[in-house]
Design a protein around this motif. Structure first.
Motif, PDB file in Angstrom:
ATOM      1  N   PHE A   1       0.816  -1.210   0.000  1.00 24.16           N
ATOM      2  CA  PHE A   1       0.000   0.000   0.000  1.00 24.16           C
ATOM      3  C   PHE A   1       0.853   1.265   0.000  1.00 24.16           C
ATOM      4  CE2 PHE A   1      -3.110  -3.197   1.214  1.00 24.16           C
ATOM      5  CZ  PHE A   1      -4.126  -2.875   0.326  1.00 24.16           C
ATOM      6  N   ASP A   2       2.082   1.172   0.484  1.00 24.56           N
ATOM      7  CA  ASP A   2       3.017   2.288   0.334  1.00 24.56           C
ATOM      8  C   ASP A   2       3.390   2.494  -1.128  1.00 24.56           C
ATOM      9  OD1 ASP A   2       3.112   2.870   3.023  1.00 24.56           O
ATOM     10  OD2 ASP A   2       5.023   1.867   3.390  1.00 24.56           O
ATOM     11  N   ALA A   3       3.470   1.397  -1.872  1.00 20.24           N
ATOM     12  CA  ALA A   3       3.925   1.457  -3.261  1.00 20.24           C
ATOM     13  C   ALA A   3       2.833   1.888  -4.237  1.00 20.24           C
ATOM     14  CB  ALA A   3       4.479   0.101  -3.688  1.00 20.24           C
ATOM     15  N   LEU A   4       1.577   1.759  -3.849  1.00 17.49           N
ATOM     16  CA  LEU A   4       0.471   2.157  -4.730  1.00 17.49           C
ATOM     17  C   LEU A   4       0.565   3.635  -5.106  1.00 17.49           C
ATOM     18  CD1 LEU A   4      -2.855   0.617  -3.394  1.00 17.49           C
ATOM     19  CD2 LEU A   4      -1.906   0.340  -5.685  1.00 17.49           C
ATOM     20  N   ASP A   5       0.117   3.951  -6.307  1.00 17.39           N
ATOM     21  CA  ASP A   5       0.066   5.347  -6.729  1.00 17.39           C
ATOM     22  C   ASP A   5      -0.817   6.150  -5.777  1.00 17.39           C
ATOM     23  OD1 ASP A   5       1.624   4.732  -8.925  1.00 17.39           O
ATOM     24  OD2 ASP A   5      -0.087   4.458 -10.258  1.00 17.39           O
ATOM     25  N   GLU A   6      -0.421   7.375  -5.526  1.00 15.58           N
ATOM     26  CA  GLU A   6      -1.216   8.242  -4.646  1.00 15.58           C
ATOM     27  C   GLU A   6      -2.608   8.424  -5.237  1.00 15.58           C
ATOM     28  OE1 GLU A   6      -1.068  12.722  -2.650  1.00 15.58           O
ATOM     29  OE2 GLU A   6       0.628  11.980  -3.815  1.00 15.58           O
ATOM     30  N   GLY A   7      -3.608   8.279  -4.409  1.00 19.93           N
ATOM     31  CA  GLY A   7      -4.992   8.432  -4.857  1.00 19.93           C
ATOM     32  C   GLY A   7      -5.622   7.161  -5.376  1.00 19.93           C
ATOM     33  N   ALA A   8      -4.862   6.070  -5.456  1.00 17.45           N
ATOM     34  CA  ALA A   8      -5.406   4.828  -6.024  1.00 17.45           C
ATOM     35  C   ALA A   8      -6.544   4.261  -5.187  1.00 17.45           C
ATOM     36  CB  ALA A   8      -4.305   3.787  -6.173  1.00 17.45           C
ATOM     37  N   MET A   9      -6.516   4.497  -3.873  1.00 23.93           N
ATOM     38  CA  MET A   9      -7.559   3.946  -3.005  1.00 23.93           C
ATOM     39  C   MET A   9      -8.671   4.951  -2.703  1.00 23.93           C
ATOM     40  SD  MET A   9      -6.736   0.840  -2.564  1.00 23.93           S
ATOM     41  CE  MET A   9      -8.003   0.460  -1.361  1.00 23.93           C
ATOM     42  N   LYS A  10      -8.536   6.164  -3.200  1.00 24.13           N
ATOM     43  CA  LYS A  10      -9.497   7.213  -2.871  1.00 24.13           C
ATOM     44  C   LYS A  10     -10.902   6.846  -3.333  1.00 24.13           C
ATOM     45  CE  LYS A  10     -10.329  12.166  -3.414  1.00 24.13           C
ATOM     46  NZ  LYS A  10      -9.836  13.419  -4.029  1.00 24.13           N
ATOM     47  N   GLY A  11     -11.852   6.821  -2.389  1.00 23.99           N
ATOM     48  CA  GLY A  11     -13.230   6.524  -2.713  1.00 23.99           C
ATOM     49  C   GLY A  11     -13.505   5.076  -3.052  1.00 23.99           C
ATOM     50  N   ARG A  12     -12.523   4.204  -2.882  1.00 26.27           N
ATOM     51  CA  ARG A  12     -12.686   2.797  -3.250  1.00 26.27           C
ATOM     52  C   ARG A  12     -13.161   2.001  -2.032  1.00 26.27           C
ATOM     53  NH1 ARG A  12     -11.030   1.648  -7.890  1.00 26.27           N
ATOM     54  NH2 ARG A  12      -9.437   3.272  -7.859  1.00 26.27           N
ATOM     55  N   PRO A  13     -14.269   1.270  -2.138  1.00 27.81           N
ATOM     56  CA  PRO A  13     -14.742   0.468  -1.013  1.00 27.81           C
ATOM     57  C   PRO A  13     -13.734  -0.615  -0.625  1.00 27.81           C
ATOM     58  CG  PRO A  13     -16.481   0.750  -2.633  1.00 27.81           C
ATOM     59  CD  PRO A  13     -15.221   1.238  -3.270  1.00 27.81           C
TER      60      PRO A  13
ATOM     61  N   MET B   1      -4.964  -1.046  10.880  1.00 26.50           N
ATOM     62  CA  MET B   1      -5.500  -1.049   9.519  1.00 26.50           C
ATOM     63  C   MET B   1      -6.403   0.151   9.237  1.00 26.50           C
ATOM     64  SD  MET B   1      -6.296  -5.130   9.025  1.00 26.50           S
ATOM     65  CE  MET B   1      -6.436  -5.087   7.216  1.00 26.50           C
ATOM     66  N   LEU B   2      -7.289   0.465  10.169  1.00 26.72           N
ATOM     67  CA  LEU B   2      -8.198   1.593   9.940  1.00 26.72           C
ATOM     68  C   LEU B   2      -7.462   2.909   9.699  1.00 26.72           C
ATOM     69  CD1 LEU B   2     -11.330   1.272  12.279  1.00 26.72           C
ATOM     70  CD2 LEU B   2     -11.295   1.576   9.808  1.00 26.72           C
ATOM     71  N   PRO B   3      -6.476   3.281  10.540  1.00 22.52           N
ATOM     72  CA  PRO B   3      -5.760   4.531  10.257  1.00 22.52           C
ATOM     73  C   PRO B   3      -5.094   4.542   8.879  1.00 22.52           C
ATOM     74  CG  PRO B   3      -5.302   3.810  12.491  1.00 22.52           C
ATOM     75  CD  PRO B   3      -6.057   2.692  11.828  1.00 22.52           C
ATOM     76  N   LEU B   4      -4.542   3.408   8.465  1.00 23.32           N
ATOM     77  CA  LEU B   4      -3.903   3.337   7.149  1.00 23.32           C
ATOM     78  C   LEU B   4      -4.906   3.608   6.037  1.00 23.32           C
ATOM     79  CD1 LEU B   4      -1.605   2.591   5.184  1.00 23.32           C
ATOM     80  CD2 LEU B   4      -2.278   0.193   5.464  1.00 23.32           C
ATOM     81  N   PHE B   5      -6.058   2.950   6.085  1.00 23.45           N
ATOM     82  CA  PHE B   5      -7.009   3.096   4.986  1.00 23.45           C
ATOM     83  C   PHE B   5      -7.788   4.405   5.054  1.00 23.45           C
ATOM     84  CE2 PHE B   5      -5.873  -1.304   4.613  1.00 23.45           C
ATOM     85  CZ  PHE B   5      -5.805  -1.464   3.236  1.00 23.45           C
ATOM     86  N   TYR B   6      -7.937   4.979   6.238  1.00 20.33           N
ATOM     87  CA  TYR B   6      -8.487   6.329   6.313  1.00 20.33           C
ATOM     88  C   TYR B   6      -7.518   7.324   5.678  1.00 20.33           C
ATOM     89  CZ  TYR B   6     -12.372   5.005   9.386  1.00 20.33           C
ATOM     90  OH  TYR B   6     -13.515   4.458   9.906  1.00 20.33           O
TER      91      TYR B   6
ATOM     92  N   LEU C   1     -13.086   4.005   1.201  1.00 22.14           N
ATOM     93  CA  LEU C   1     -14.372   3.864   1.876  1.00 22.14           C
ATOM     94  C   LEU C   1     -14.351   2.530   2.622  1.00 22.14           C
ATOM     95  CD1 LEU C   1     -16.956   4.925  -0.864  1.00 22.14           C
ATOM     96  CD2 LEU C   1     -16.207   6.239   1.119  1.00 22.14           C
ATOM     97  N   VAL C   2     -14.237   2.586   3.923  1.00 23.77           N
ATOM     98  CA  VAL C   2     -14.049   1.373   4.714  1.00 23.77           C
ATOM     99  C   VAL C   2     -15.399   0.822   5.163  1.00 23.77           C
ATOM    100  CG1 VAL C   2     -12.947   0.369   6.746  1.00 23.77           C
ATOM    101  CG2 VAL C   2     -11.804   2.212   5.488  1.00 23.77           C
ATOM    102  N   ALA C   3     -15.643  -0.435   4.864  1.00 21.62           N
ATOM    103  CA  ALA C   3     -16.894  -1.093   5.250  1.00 21.62           C
ATOM    104  C   ALA C   3     -16.995  -1.192   6.770  1.00 21.62           C
ATOM    105  CB  ALA C   3     -16.979  -2.478   4.622  1.00 21.62           C
ATOM    106  N   THR C   4     -18.215  -1.178   7.261  1.00 21.84           N
ATOM    107  CA  THR C   4     -18.447  -1.037   8.702  1.00 21.84           C
ATOM    108  C   THR C   4     -18.234  -2.304   9.518  1.00 21.84           C
ATOM    109  OG1 THR C   4     -20.802  -1.416   8.292  1.00 21.84           O
ATOM    110  CG2 THR C   4     -20.070   0.871   8.455  1.00 21.84           C
ATOM    111  N   HIS C   5     -18.133  -3.454   8.888  1.00 25.19           N
ATOM    112  CA  HIS C   5     -17.992  -4.699   9.648  1.00 25.19           C
ATOM    113  C   HIS C   5     -16.735  -5.464   9.225  1.00 25.19           C
ATOM    114  CE1 HIS C   5     -21.858  -4.280  11.586  1.00 25.19           C
ATOM    115  NE2 HIS C   5     -22.443  -4.102  10.419  1.00 25.19           N
ATOM    116  N   PRO C   6     -15.575  -5.095   9.781  1.00 24.84           N
ATOM    117  CA  PRO C   6     -14.363  -5.865   9.483  1.00 24.84           C
ATOM    118  C   PRO C   6     -14.459  -7.255  10.115  1.00 24.84           C
ATOM    119  CG  PRO C   6     -13.932  -4.306  11.242  1.00 24.84           C
ATOM    120  CD  PRO C   6     -15.329  -4.029  10.753  1.00 24.84           C
ATOM    121  N   VAL C   7     -13.569  -8.138   9.691  1.00 23.45           N
ATOM    122  CA  VAL C   7     -13.594  -9.513  10.201  1.00 23.45           C
ATOM    123  C   VAL C   7     -12.210  -9.906  10.697  1.00 23.45           C
ATOM    124  CG1 VAL C   7     -13.983 -11.937   9.645  1.00 23.45           C
ATOM    125  CG2 VAL C   7     -15.440 -10.181   8.627  1.00 23.45           C
TER     126      VAL C   7
END
Length: 199
Positions: free
Chosen positions: A98-110, A130-135, A140-146
């Motif tokens: 996730f550090d290597a991904l292009d900036e903005g690649a996860m923006k708005g992605r569920p 995990m939550l701080p990283l994806f925020y 868009l983080v789903a409400t029920h992680p497992v």
């Protein structure tokens, strides 16, 4: 066709993280099917990209396999991200990816977050790491992680299966309503006074 990508960071073969990712994907495909939406799933096992990720860290040049993985993420309507717990956090190869991904690649992605570990006391890895990283990545983080501990795998149709089904339903609702960014890396800085209500 809705496209789901499952990223797993397990180091073994077979891996409990891969198994959890498969079950979450199957439940998500079923939930989408119930909504009349066909879906296809791509699995990315990060252990197969570990050398490419290390080279990318040193050179900033992704190899072809890594670039293909990045392209899969950027084309995904939703991402299921699963890591084992290493020393109280996500694995190093998980963070490298996730550090290597292009900036903005996860923006708005569920994103549906999941983790595996030996005991339930490791379950806070999702909230604390995990939550701080994806925020930060603006996903868009789903409400029920497992979280799945070793003992959770014992019974067919038990509590883990119910958690997987509930998580998949919440995740697919995000997938159906989202419009993930395609390379948009605009970053809005909010004045701290506005955050405090003093605007």
């Amino acid at each position: 066709m809705t496209k789901l990508v499952v990223i797993t960071a397990g180091t073994g073969n077979p891996s409990s993280s891969r198994l959890l990712g498969e079950r979450l994907a199957d439940a998500s495909v079923a939930a989408l099917r119930d909504a009349g939406v066909p879906a296809e799933v791509t699995h990315i096992e990060l252990r197969t990209l570990a050398v490419d990720l290390a080279n990318h860290l040193a050179t900033r040049l992704p190899g072809s396999a890594l670039r293909e993985a990045f392209d899969e993420i950027c084309a995904a309507d939703g991402v299921i991200a699963v890591t084992p717990v290493f020393n109280g956090s996500y694995s190093g190869v998980f963070k490298l990816f996730f550090d290597a991904l292009d900036e903005g690649a996860m923006k708005g992605r569920p994103v549906l977050l999941a983790a595996t570990g030996g005991t339930a006391r490791h379950s806070l890895v999702i909230e604390h790491a995990m939550l701080p990283l994806f925020y930060y990545l603006k996903a868009l983080v789903a409400t029920h992680p497992v979280f799945a501990a070793t003992k959770d795998w014992g019974t067919e149709g038990g509590k883990l299966e119910k958690r997987i089904r509930r998580a998949a339903e919440a995740f697919t609702q995000l997938v159906l309503g989202a419009n993930p960014a395609k390379g948009d890396d605009d970053f809005e800085v909010v004045d701290f006074a506005d955050l405090l209500g003093g605007g």
